[in-house]
Scaffold this active site. Structure first.
Site, mmCIF file in Angstrom:
data_model
loop_
_atom_site.group_PDB
_atom_site.id
_atom_site.type_symbol
_atom_site.label_atom_id
_atom_site.label_comp_id
_atom_site.label_asym_id
_atom_site.label_seq_id
_atom_site.Cartn_x
_atom_site.Cartn_y
_atom_site.Cartn_z
ATOM 1 N N GLY A 45 0.841 -1.188 0.000
ATOM 2 C CA GLY A 45 0.000 0.000 0.000
ATOM 3 C C GLY A 45 0.874 1.234 0.000
ATOM 4 O O GLY A 45 2.021 1.197 0.447
ATOM 5 N N GLN A 50 2.805 9.957 1.149
ATOM 6 C CA GLN A 50 4.111 9.300 1.051
ATOM 7 C C GLN A 50 4.854 9.644 -0.240
ATOM 8 O O GLN A 50 6.028 9.329 -0.373
ATOM 9 C CB GLN A 50 3.954 7.787 1.159
ATOM 10 C CG GLN A 50 3.517 7.342 2.541
ATOM 11 C CD GLN A 50 3.407 5.842 2.607
ATOM 12 O OE1 GLN A 50 2.390 5.265 2.230
ATOM 13 N NE2 GLN A 50 4.472 5.197 3.057
ATOM 14 N N CYS A 105 6.677 0.281 7.047
ATOM 15 C CA CYS A 105 6.181 1.401 6.246
ATOM 16 C C CYS A 105 7.263 1.816 5.260
ATOM 17 O O CYS A 105 8.438 1.892 5.626
ATOM 18 C CB CYS A 105 5.829 2.557 7.182
ATOM 19 S SG CYS A 105 5.209 4.019 6.338
ATOM 20 N N LEU A 106 6.868 2.093 4.024
ATOM 21 C CA LEU A 106 7.845 2.507 3.012
ATOM 22 C C LEU A 106 8.547 3.805 3.397
ATOM 23 O O LEU A 106 9.695 4.026 3.015
ATOM 24 C CB LEU A 106 7.166 2.674 1.642
ATOM 25 C CG LEU A 106 6.540 1.407 1.036
ATOM 26 C CD1 LEU A 106 5.883 1.727 -0.293
ATOM 27 C CD2 LEU A 106 7.569 0.309 0.886
ATOM 28 N N HIS A 147 -3.752 1.152 8.225
ATOM 29 C CA HIS A 147 -2.397 1.728 8.142
ATOM 30 C C HIS A 147 -2.372 2.862 7.113
ATOM 31 O O HIS A 147 -1.862 3.951 7.388
ATOM 32 C CB HIS A 147 -1.403 0.619 7.771
ATOM 33 C CG HIS A 147 0.006 1.102 7.612
ATOM 34 N ND1 HIS A 147 0.999 0.837 8.539
ATOM 35 C CD2 HIS A 147 0.605 1.837 6.631
ATOM 36 C CE1 HIS A 147 2.136 1.383 8.126
ATOM 37 N NE2 HIS A 147 1.916 2.001 6.973
ATOM 38 N N GLU A 148 -2.919 2.595 5.923
ATOM 39 C CA GLU A 148 -2.908 3.624 4.860
ATOM 40 C C GLU A 148 -3.822 4.789 5.231
ATOM 41 O O GLU A 148 -3.481 5.950 4.999
ATOM 42 C CB GLU A 148 -3.308 3.018 3.505
ATOM 43 C CG GLU A 148 -2.367 1.941 2.989
ATOM 44 C CD GLU A 148 -0.896 2.346 2.962
ATOM 45 O OE1 GLU A 148 -0.584 3.542 2.766
ATOM 46 O OE2 GLU A 148 -0.035 1.469 3.142
ATOM 47 N N HIS A 151 -2.223 7.376 7.342
ATOM 48 C CA HIS A 151 -1.378 8.333 6.620
ATOM 49 C C HIS A 151 -2.169 9.588 6.237
ATOM 50 O O HIS A 151 -1.625 10.693 6.238
ATOM 51 C CB HIS A 151 -0.785 7.708 5.349
ATOM 52 C CG HIS A 151 0.453 6.919 5.585
ATOM 53 N ND1 HIS A 151 1.613 7.486 6.066
ATOM 54 C CD2 HIS A 151 0.727 5.605 5.386
ATOM 55 C CE1 HIS A 151 2.552 6.545 6.163
ATOM 56 N NE2 HIS A 151 2.042 5.404 5.760
#
Length: 195
Positions: A45, A50, A105-106, A147-148, A151
């Site tokens: 995701g 991000q 997380c990226l 999670h997304e 953000h």
């Protein structure tokens, strides 16, 4: 086009993102770029903040989890087609027992920690055609969505850790913001010291 992923410490990751409408410029291209960026970084995701855009948009492809033998058949069935675009999502309710799962997380590479989240989430969102849908997810699918969604609210998974864990990770997080980390994908570091 593969975009750089914004690293921990960038103010865009702390903003509450703004809703968008069908007139948002080059939305199809942005979604395609986000998917390409996510796949390039081996993520499941990625949210618009991000990649430096404070808008209420994220993409998820959690289909790789459908192969996990530890999951129930119901969870695997839910994940096998879980490849979607979420625009302007709104959580209606989260319920069920809280359970821990190791998240990463990226924007925060090389850090994985157990995060507690409720097991079910019901929400409303718009798809790429700006048609509104309501959906309930459970287990891993719910977690990836949560999670997304966080953000878009300016929340990172590290915010959900104990104060002790946060203190232990403080130096590591500072190094990430300064670009003192190696990743397989391009990143944009907020506190990178120019040489």
């Amino acid at each position: 086009m593969i975009l750089p992923v914004v690293a921990y410490g960038d103010p865009v990751l702390r903003k509450v993102a703004k809703e968008i409408d069908a007139n948002y410029p080059d939305l199809d291209k942005l979604i395609a770029n986000m998917k390409q960026t996510m796949y390039n970084a081996s993520g499941v995701g990625i949210a618009a903040p991000q990649i430096g855009k404070s808008i209420r948009l994220f993409v998820i492809d959690a289909t790789p989890f459908a192969e996990d033998e530890d999951l129930t058949q119901q969870e695997r069935d839910q994940l096998k087609d879980f490849n979607k675009v979420f625009i302007n999502p709104k959580v209606i309710k989260e319920e069920g027992d809280e359970w821990a799962f190791s998240e990463g997380c990226l924007s925060i590479p090389d850090i994985r920690e157990d995060v507690f989240r409720q097991e079910n989430v019901t929400f409303e969102y718009q798809d790429e055609k700006f048609e509104t849908h309501q959906q309930t997810l459970t287990g891993i699918a719910a977690r990836v969505f949560q999670h997304e969604y966080d953000h878009l609210e300016g929340v990172l998974f590290t915010d959900k850790l104990s104060s002790l864990k946060k203190r232990i990770l403080k130096k590591k997080l500072e190094k990430i913001s300064q670009g003192k980390i190696n990743t397989e994908y391009r990143m944009r570091f907020p506190n990178l010291k120019k040489k």
